[in-house]
Design a protein around this motif. Structure first.
Motif, PDB file in Angstrom:
ATOM      1  N   GLU A 178      39.095  37.223  37.286  1.00 29.56           N
ATOM      2  CA  GLU A 178      38.559  37.046  38.677  1.00 29.56           C
ATOM      3  C   GLU A 178      36.891  36.617  38.512  1.00 29.56           C
ATOM      4  N   ILE A 179      36.702  35.509  39.206  1.00 29.82           N
ATOM      5  CA  ILE A 179      35.057  34.964  38.880  1.00 29.82           C
ATOM      6  C   ILE A 179      34.578  35.002  40.370  1.00 29.82           C
ATOM      7  N   GLY A 180      33.459  35.659  40.417  1.00 31.43           N
ATOM      8  CA  GLY A 180      32.723  35.860  41.635  1.00 31.43           C
ATOM      9  C   GLY A 180      32.474  37.492  41.783  1.00 31.43           C
ATOM     10  N   PRO A 181      31.491  37.699  42.809  1.00 29.90           N
ATOM     11  CA  PRO A 181      31.021  39.088  43.058  1.00 29.90           C
ATOM     12  C   PRO A 181      32.185  39.867  43.555  1.00 29.90           C
ATOM     13  N   LEU A 199      40.674  41.188  34.614  1.00 30.13           N
ATOM     14  CA  LEU A 199      39.271  41.094  33.911  1.00 30.13           C
ATOM     15  C   LEU A 199      38.680  40.527  35.139  1.00 30.13           C
ATOM     16  N   ASN A 200      37.000  40.599  35.009  1.00 34.82           N
ATOM     17  CA  ASN A 200      36.290  39.921  36.303  1.00 34.82           C
ATOM     18  C   ASN A 200      35.087  39.650  35.767  1.00 34.82           C
ATOM     19  N   VAL A 201      34.501  38.602  36.387  1.00 38.81           N
ATOM     20  CA  VAL A 201      33.083  38.028  35.880  1.00 38.81           C
ATOM     21  C   VAL A 201      32.274  37.883  37.135  1.00 38.81           C
ATOM     22  N   GLU A 202      31.194  38.646  37.267  1.00 36.77           N
ATOM     23  CA  GLU A 202      30.444  38.564  38.209  1.00 36.77           C
ATOM     24  C   GLU A 202      28.787  38.375  38.060  1.00 36.77           C
ATOM     25  N   ASP A 203      28.383  38.616  36.592  1.00 34.56           N
ATOM     26  CA  ASP A 203      27.367  38.638  35.913  1.00 34.56           C
ATOM     27  C   ASP A 203      27.373  38.091  34.703  1.00 34.56           C
ATOM     28  N   LEU A 204      26.025  37.823  33.726  1.00 34.10           N
ATOM     29  CA  LEU A 204      26.088  37.665  32.441  1.00 34.10           C
ATOM     30  C   LEU A 204      26.811  38.621  31.422  1.00 34.10           C
ATOM     31  N   LYS A 205      26.483  39.887  31.932  1.00 28.89           N
ATOM     32  CA  LYS A 205      27.316  41.099  31.384  1.00 28.89           C
ATOM     33  C   LYS A 205      28.677  41.264  31.143  1.00 28.89           C
ATOM     34  N   GLU A 208      30.054  38.214  29.319  1.00 33.15           N
ATOM     35  CA  GLU A 208      30.125  38.383  27.625  1.00 33.15           C
ATOM     36  C   GLU A 208      31.213  39.181  27.444  1.00 33.15           C
ATOM     37  N   GLN A 209      31.590  40.476  28.513  1.00 29.97           N
ATOM     38  CA  GLN A 209      32.549  41.189  28.190  1.00 29.97           C
ATOM     39  C   GLN A 209      33.873  40.491  28.196  1.00 29.97           C
ATOM     40  N   VAL A 210      33.858  39.597  29.142  1.00 30.97           N
ATOM     41  CA  VAL A 210      35.344  38.939  29.248  1.00 30.97           C
ATOM     42  C   VAL A 210      35.792  38.117  28.285  1.00 30.97           C
ATOM     43  N   SER A 212      34.674  38.217  25.073  1.00 31.88           N
ATOM     44  CA  SER A 212      34.812  39.206  23.871  1.00 31.88           C
ATOM     45  C   SER A 212      36.423  39.519  24.101  1.00 31.88           C
ATOM     46  N   ALA A 213      36.734  39.898  25.139  1.00 38.91           N
ATOM     47  CA  ALA A 213      38.085  40.036  25.450  1.00 38.91           C
ATOM     48  C   ALA A 213      39.416  39.243  25.264  1.00 38.91           C
ATOM     49  N   LEU A 214      39.017  38.086  25.708  1.00 33.50           N
ATOM     50  CA  LEU A 214      40.014  36.738  25.650  1.00 33.50           C
ATOM     51  C   LEU A 214      40.005  36.473  24.189  1.00 33.50           C
ATOM     52  N   ILE A 215      38.633  36.420  23.311  1.00 32.54           N
ATOM     53  CA  ILE A 215      38.778  36.178  21.820  1.00 32.54           C
ATOM     54  C   ILE A 215      39.434  37.213  21.071  1.00 32.54           C
ATOM     55  N   ALA A 216      39.538  38.627  21.569  1.00 30.42           N
ATOM     56  CA  ALA A 216      40.138  39.440  20.832  1.00 30.42           C
ATOM     57  C   ALA A 216      41.667  39.129  21.188  1.00 30.42           C
ATOM     58  N   GLU A 217      41.947  38.838  22.260  1.00 28.49           N
ATOM     59  CA  GLU A 217      43.555  38.312  22.451  1.00 28.49           C
ATOM     60  C   GLU A 217      43.992  37.292  21.550  1.00 28.49           C
TER      61      GLU A 217
END
Length: 217
Positions: A178-181, A199-205, A208-210, A212-217
């Motif tokens: 999910e991308i957004g606040p 997973l969700n992306v709402e800021d820079l932190k 980076e977490q997402v 890393s998680a996607l690369i790990a998969e």
């Protein structure tokens, strides 16, 4: 619209123009105070649909958002929505939450907006999508020749979010981002199927977490 741009069905600039006009048409078709929307919690889909069908004999009301198994939003004219709420209360539904929205979106009350948008859609040429895009009116992969009609219908038709998620899972999708606040859609997805990764992306932190998680998969 974002997904269709990513799939190269039309350009970013065309999407921006469409979204701008769509918002304008919707706000003019349903100015503040037009109708209402209520989230119905923990009730069977068929029970809600039957209540809306019966209440519509009083005034227009219909399901507007199939968000997850435990939440369906209904919308329409105030008298119709109130009647549906009363019918559901009679059947033992205890939790219904009025939504603070400006209008009864994704219902037939937005038909004038859909008609205006149709003229803009008719002026565009759509490419064959390079990626499968699930349209939320039918919860099926959108075909090139259907894109314009489905985008028109989407303004005035119920959003079948739960059905879309289930369709994607059936297609083999096991990770959603999910991308957004906020995490509203992420919570919906976990209620639909606890086995998938969300997973969700709402800021820079979180980005980076997402990553890393996607690369790990």
């Amino acid at each position: 619209y974002t997904a269709l741009v990513k799939a190269n069905a039309f350009s970013f600039n065309e999407a921006i123009s469409l979204v701008s006009k769509r918002g304008k048409y919707m706000s003019e078709a349903a100015p503040p105070g037009t109708g209402k929307m209520v989230a119905v919690m923990n009730a069977d889909r068929k029970v809600i649909e039957a209540a809306c069908q019966e209440a519509a004999k009083t005034a227009y009301v219909a399901p507007a958002n199939y968000n997850m198994p435990t939440q369906i939003v209904i919308g329409g004219e105030e008298a119709g929505v109130d009647k549906a709420v009363a019918l559901l209360e009679e059947q033992g539904v205890r939790r219904m939450i009025p939504l603070q929205v400006s209008g009864p979106f994704h219902t037939e009350l937005l038909a004038p907006a859909a008609e205006r948008l149709q003229k803009d859609l008719a002026a565009l040429s759509f490419n064959e999508p390079m990626l499968p895009v699930i349209g939320n009116t039918e919860a099926e992969v959108m075909e090139q020749h259907d894109i314009a009609a489905l985008l028109e219908r989407q303004v005035k038709s119920a959003v079948k979010w739960e059905d879309c998620v289930r369709k994607m899972i059936d297609m083999g999708i096991d990770t959603f981002v999910e991308i957004g606040p906020g995490k509203t859609l992420s919570k919906f997805i976990k209620k639909i199927d606890k086995s998938v990764t969300v997973l969700n992306v709402e800021d820079l932190k979180s980005f980076e977490q997402v990553k890393s998680a996607l690369i790990a998969e």
